[in-house]
Design a protein around this motif. Structure first.
Motif, PDB file in Angstrom:
ATOM      1  N   GLU A 110      13.330 -17.947   3.096  1.00 35.29           N
ATOM      2  CA  GLU A 110      13.612 -19.365   2.904  1.00 35.29           C
ATOM      3  C   GLU A 110      15.034 -19.541   2.402  1.00 35.29           C
ATOM      4  OE1 GLU A 110      10.793 -22.539   1.246  1.00 35.29           O
ATOM      5  OE2 GLU A 110      11.999 -21.925  -0.476  1.00 35.29           O
ATOM      6  N   LEU A 111      15.754 -20.475   3.016  1.00 30.72           N
ATOM      7  CA  LEU A 111      17.101 -20.724   2.521  1.00 30.72           C
ATOM      8  C   LEU A 111      17.305 -22.197   2.237  1.00 30.72           C
ATOM      9  CD1 LEU A 111      18.843 -21.992   5.076  1.00 30.72           C
ATOM     10  CD2 LEU A 111      18.765 -19.625   5.831  1.00 30.72           C
ATOM     11  N   HIS A 112      18.240 -22.462   1.388  1.00 32.52           N
ATOM     12  CA  HIS A 112      18.472 -23.784   0.838  1.00 32.52           C
ATOM     13  C   HIS A 112      19.930 -24.129   1.127  1.00 32.52           C
ATOM     14  CE1 HIS A 112      18.350 -26.409  -3.046  1.00 32.52           C
ATOM     15  NE2 HIS A 112      18.282 -27.118  -1.944  1.00 32.52           N
ATOM     16  N   THR A 113      20.183 -25.295   1.710  1.00 30.97           N
ATOM     17  CA  THR A 113      21.568 -25.631   2.064  1.00 30.97           C
ATOM     18  C   THR A 113      22.018 -26.877   1.306  1.00 30.97           C
ATOM     19  OG1 THR A 113      20.833 -27.014   3.886  1.00 30.97           O
ATOM     20  CG2 THR A 113      21.343 -24.708   4.392  1.00 30.97           C
ATOM     21  N   VAL A 114      23.305 -27.141   1.379  1.00 32.59           N
ATOM     22  CA  VAL A 114      23.866 -28.228   0.588  1.00 32.59           C
ATOM     23  C   VAL A 114      23.614 -29.590   1.227  1.00 32.59           C
ATOM     24  CG1 VAL A 114      26.188 -28.121   1.594  1.00 32.59           C
ATOM     25  CG2 VAL A 114      25.891 -28.917  -0.770  1.00 32.59           C
ATOM     26  N   ILE A 161      19.142 -17.933  -0.831  1.00 32.32           N
ATOM     27  CA  ILE A 161      18.247 -17.417   0.195  1.00 32.32           C
ATOM     28  C   ILE A 161      17.253 -16.470  -0.471  1.00 32.32           C
ATOM     29  CG2 ILE A 161      19.880 -15.570   0.803  1.00 32.32           C
ATOM     30  CD1 ILE A 161      18.849 -16.018   3.747  1.00 32.32           C
ATOM     31  N   THR A 162      15.959 -16.652  -0.161  1.00 36.85           N
ATOM     32  CA  THR A 162      14.940 -15.837  -0.833  1.00 36.85           C
ATOM     33  C   THR A 162      13.900 -15.343   0.150  1.00 36.85           C
ATOM     34  OG1 THR A 162      13.761 -17.865  -1.320  1.00 36.85           O
ATOM     35  CG2 THR A 162      15.030 -16.913  -3.125  1.00 36.85           C
ATOM     36  N   LEU A 163      13.228 -14.296  -0.266  1.00 34.74           N
ATOM     37  CA  LEU A 163      12.099 -13.776   0.490  1.00 34.74           C
ATOM     38  C   LEU A 163      10.857 -14.056  -0.352  1.00 34.74           C
ATOM     39  CD1 LEU A 163      11.464 -11.976   3.020  1.00 34.74           C
ATOM     40  CD2 LEU A 163      11.353 -10.074   1.411  1.00 34.74           C
ATOM     41  N   ARG A 164       9.862 -14.767   0.224  1.00 36.08           N
ATOM     42  CA  ARG A 164       8.674 -15.079  -0.594  1.00 36.08           C
ATOM     43  C   ARG A 164       7.404 -15.026   0.242  1.00 36.08           C
ATOM     44  NH1 ARG A 164       6.958 -19.645   1.195  1.00 36.08           N
ATOM     45  NH2 ARG A 164       8.366 -21.246   1.984  1.00 36.08           N
ATOM     46  N   ARG A 165       6.247 -15.024  -0.473  1.00 37.50           N
ATOM     47  CA  ARG A 165       4.957 -15.081   0.219  1.00 37.50           C
ATOM     48  C   ARG A 165       4.736 -16.515   0.684  1.00 37.50           C
ATOM     49  NH1 ARG A 165       0.747 -11.718  -1.739  1.00 37.50           N
ATOM     50  NH2 ARG A 165       0.339 -11.980   0.453  1.00 37.50           N
ATOM     51  N   PRO A 166       3.969 -16.714   1.737  1.00 36.77           N
ATOM     52  CA  PRO A 166       3.744 -18.089   2.208  1.00 36.77           C
ATOM     53  C   PRO A 166       2.936 -18.896   1.188  1.00 36.77           C
ATOM     54  CG  PRO A 166       2.402 -16.522   3.442  1.00 36.77           C
ATOM     55  CD  PRO A 166       3.312 -15.713   2.578  1.00 36.77           C
ATOM     56  N   VAL A 210      19.287 -11.769   8.676  1.00 38.18           N
ATOM     57  CA  VAL A 210      19.467 -13.215   8.570  1.00 38.18           C
ATOM     58  C   VAL A 210      20.797 -13.514   7.884  1.00 38.18           C
ATOM     59  CG1 VAL A 210      18.595 -15.325   7.487  1.00 38.18           C
ATOM     60  CG2 VAL A 210      17.002 -13.732   8.570  1.00 38.18           C
ATOM     61  N   VAL A 211      21.066 -12.793   6.815  1.00 35.70           N
ATOM     62  CA  VAL A 211      22.303 -13.040   6.062  1.00 35.70           C
ATOM     63  C   VAL A 211      23.526 -12.779   6.955  1.00 35.70           C
ATOM     64  CG1 VAL A 211      23.716 -12.289   4.113  1.00 35.70           C
ATOM     65  CG2 VAL A 211      21.239 -12.539   3.847  1.00 35.70           C
TER      66      VAL A 211
END
Ligand SMILES: Nc1ncnc2c1ncn2[C@@H]1O[C@H](COP(=O)(O)OP(=O)(O)OP(=O)(O)O)[C@@H](O)[C@H]1O
Ligand SMILES: [Mg+2]
Lengths: 281, 324
Positions: B232-236, B293-298, B279-280
């Motif tokens: 999951e990534l987060h943008t501005v 940017i993170t790696l997580r469980r659904p 991805v990066v």
């Protein structure tokens, strides 16, 4: 898609000694439900005051508006004719509230809780019937008192008159079963109110306000044989003495027996119907 | 030892609507269970069937070995129900309501008064105990309703959307109460539309949709059922998020999902942590800046989406509208 997955992971053990709920006895459960219904009614005084005021108003209208046109029926004054009819058919108007009341309970969710408890379904209904019958009894007593105030007098013996009062309340009790069933069957308080309009033909197309003989022929058949007329005439005979016997031409038993049959019949028919309906709502 | 609940081919129709369709389910005792599903999934119908309020058209339902149709009284002796709408008498006080229910469970006068007092304390209603329920707030009513379901110390507590309409503070209190009950050995079956609630309270989750079981398992099992971890990534801003989504899509794996409101973009990552550098690098090559940017469980939301193809449409801020 269906799946059957049984987890074999053991859960925490139940604490020992958690007993099952045995549930209240039939009488205790009925009493609790009746107490709740009575509290609800007494704490909504507007409901009782409005109902009682309406009854009083109608009695005054009948007594003084119609009473002027019909001064006497034979040797019987109109007020002595009217008051028994008015009080007996009044149980319908008082009892009518039970239908929308029970529909309200059903809609509000309280009956869901009651039905999930370890008590008999019949006790929920008898509790409601008990409370609603108490309200009907209250109405009967108030209307009787007002009846005396506007000139009604007992022409027979006092024990007979007291028996008449008791029979009227008993009739109210029997009809409350019918209204409870109607409320359960209607599904919503509004629909229950709609169904309650049945009381108009039942009360007006009877011997309560005018003699059946003044009605058109096709109506007389219904008016003579319907349950209100039977009890109205019973009460009239028990309270009116010789003037009523002359007017009606029959002894008390002629009307009393069908009245009691109606009483038993109404309870015998509507009690099981109400339980059946409550089970399926 | 019987299973707590054993449903086999349960079906129930209301007019043309099939509320339950051949629902089969076995739940062991000893752990809190959540039935999770969107509006109209059949949660209330199922709970009401367990509570012996409605009967199935077809199929059988056993509660601790008792058939709800043939021996409803045995079921009623062991349950406490808090339905979807608060089932309390408005014109009586909180205490009167509790004493009445306790008496109906079969307790004597003194015992009923004592257990009502205990519940009033537990539900933080002591100050309002002698006021008519009519004057209670929605949350207080809900707490009283829950209390009434507890006053008989039932073996199985049935809770239909216990926190719907509560503010976060009251919700936490109710959650604590439910956990206490569970720890003290009461079996709990609750329904909820809130995935986080199921995640918090239940050791076992059954997801139903359109009257059928679509999945069941522990929260962890369900999450891993959907398989992959998520990147999951987060943008501005939103345009950047869209560009990031294009880059992720071009990787040729699963389609990325985006959420404009939070400016987040996520991608199922079957390769787990090995996908992250890929991805990066791709984002770097395309010169798309990301906040984090993170790696997580659904989340269970994603589990639900994956299992039913639909979003859960839950909004914890809006109270339940169609109380069926
Ligand atoms: N008494 C009823 N009469 C008609 N239809 C009903 C009745 N009860 C439930 N339904 C229908 O059955 C379906 C399942 O309803 P149910 O109340 O079980 O859903 P739910 O999962 O509890 O939903 P919600 O989250 O909205 O409470 C719905 O489509 C509903 O409209
Ligand atoms: Mg529901």
């Amino acid at each position: 898609m269906t799946m059957d997955i049984t987890l074999d992971r053991p859960g925490p053990a139940r604490p020992v000694g958690v007993a099952e709920n045995q549930g209240a006895s039939y009488l205790c459960a009925s009493g609790q439900v009746a107490a709740r219904t009575l509290k609800k009614n007494v704490r909504t005084p507007a409901l009782i005051v409005a109902g009682t005021a309406q009854g009083v108003l109608f009695l005054l209208i009948f007594r003084y508006v119609f009473g002027g046109a019909v001064a006497h029926l034979g040797n019987l004054s109109y007020v002595d004719f009217l008051v028994p009819g008015f009080v007996v058919t009044g149980v319908l108007f008082q009892g009518m509230g039970a239908a929308s009341g029970v529909a309200d309970d059903l809609e509000g969710g309280l009956f869901d809780r009651l039905r999930s408890l370890p008590i008999r379904l019949l006790s929920i209904i008898t509790g409601r019937v008990g409370a609603d019958s108490a309200l009907v009894a209250w109405g009967v007593i108030v209307m009787t008192a007002v009846g005396f105030a506007v000139g009604f007098r007992v022409g027979g013996s006092t024990p007979d008159a007291l028996a008449a009062l008791g029979l009227t309340i008993l009739y109210g009790f029997a009809f409350v079963w019918m209204f409870i069933f109607m409320g359960l069957a209607a599904g919503s308080p509004q629909a229950a109110q709609g169904l309650s309009f049945l009381v108009f033909p039942l009360s007006f197309v009877s011997s309560a306000y005018v003699p059946v003989s003044t009605m058109p022929g096709w109506m007389q058949g219904f008016a003579t044989n319907q349950p209100m007329t039977q009890m109205v005439n019973t009460v009239r005979l028990l309270t009116g003495g010789p003037a009523v016997e002359q007017l009606l031409g029959h002894p008390v038993s002629y009307y009393l027996v069908p009245s009691l049959l109606w009483t038993v019949g109404l309870v015998a028919v509507f009690a099981p119907l109400a339980v059946w309906k409550l089970k399926r709502s | 030892m019987h299973a707590l609940i054993e449903a086999d081919g349960l079906s129930k129709q209301f007019g043309k609507v099939e509320a339950l369709t051949e629902l089969s389910l076995t739940l062991p005792a000893g752990q809190p269970v959540a039935i999770l599903g969107p509006n109209g999934a059949g949660k209330t119908t199922f709970i009401r069937m367990v509570a012996t309020l409605i009967q199935p058209d077809r199929g059988t339902l056993m509660v601790s070995g008792h058939d709800v149709v043939r021996d409803p009284m045995a079921v009623r002796r062991m349950i406490g129900l808090a339905g979807q709408s608060a089932a309390v008498e408005e014109m009586m006080t909180g205490r009167e309501n509790l004493v009445m229910v306790a008496r109906l469970y079969g307790q004597g006068r003194a015992e009923a008064v004592a257990s009502s007092e205990r519940i009033l304390e537990q539900m933080h209603l002591v100050d309002a105990a002698d006021r008519r329920v009519k004057t209670y707030s929605g949350g207080m009513r809900r707490r009283l309703d829950l209390g009434a379901s507890l006053v008989g110390s039932p073996r199985l507590l049935l809770l239909d959307e216990p926190t719907t309409g509560l503010d976060p503070g009251s919700r936490n209190e109710v959650w604590d109460g439910i956990r206490d009950m569970s720890r003290s050995g009461t079996d709990i079956l609750l329904t909820t539309q809130y995935l986080d609630e199921a995640d918090h309270l239940a050791a076992y989750i059954v997801i139903i949709d359109e009257g059928r079981v679509v999945a069941q398992g522990t929260p962890d099992e369900l999450k891993s059922r959907v398989g992959a971890d998520m990147v999951e990534l987060h943008t501005v801003d939103v345009p950047t998020m869209q560009r990031a989504a294009e880059v992720l899509g071009a990787l040729g794996m699963t389609a990325p999902s985006t959420d404009a409101a939070t400016r987040r973009c996520s991608l199922a990552a079957p390769g787990g942590s090995r996908l992250l550098p890929v991805v990066v690098r791709a984002l770097d090559d395309a010169a798309v800046p990301v906040e984090d940017i993170t790696l997580r469980r659904p989340t269970l939301d994603e589990v639900f989406l994956a299992l039913t193809g639909r979003n859960t449409d839950t909004d914890p801020t809006s109270p339940e509208e169609d109380a069926a």
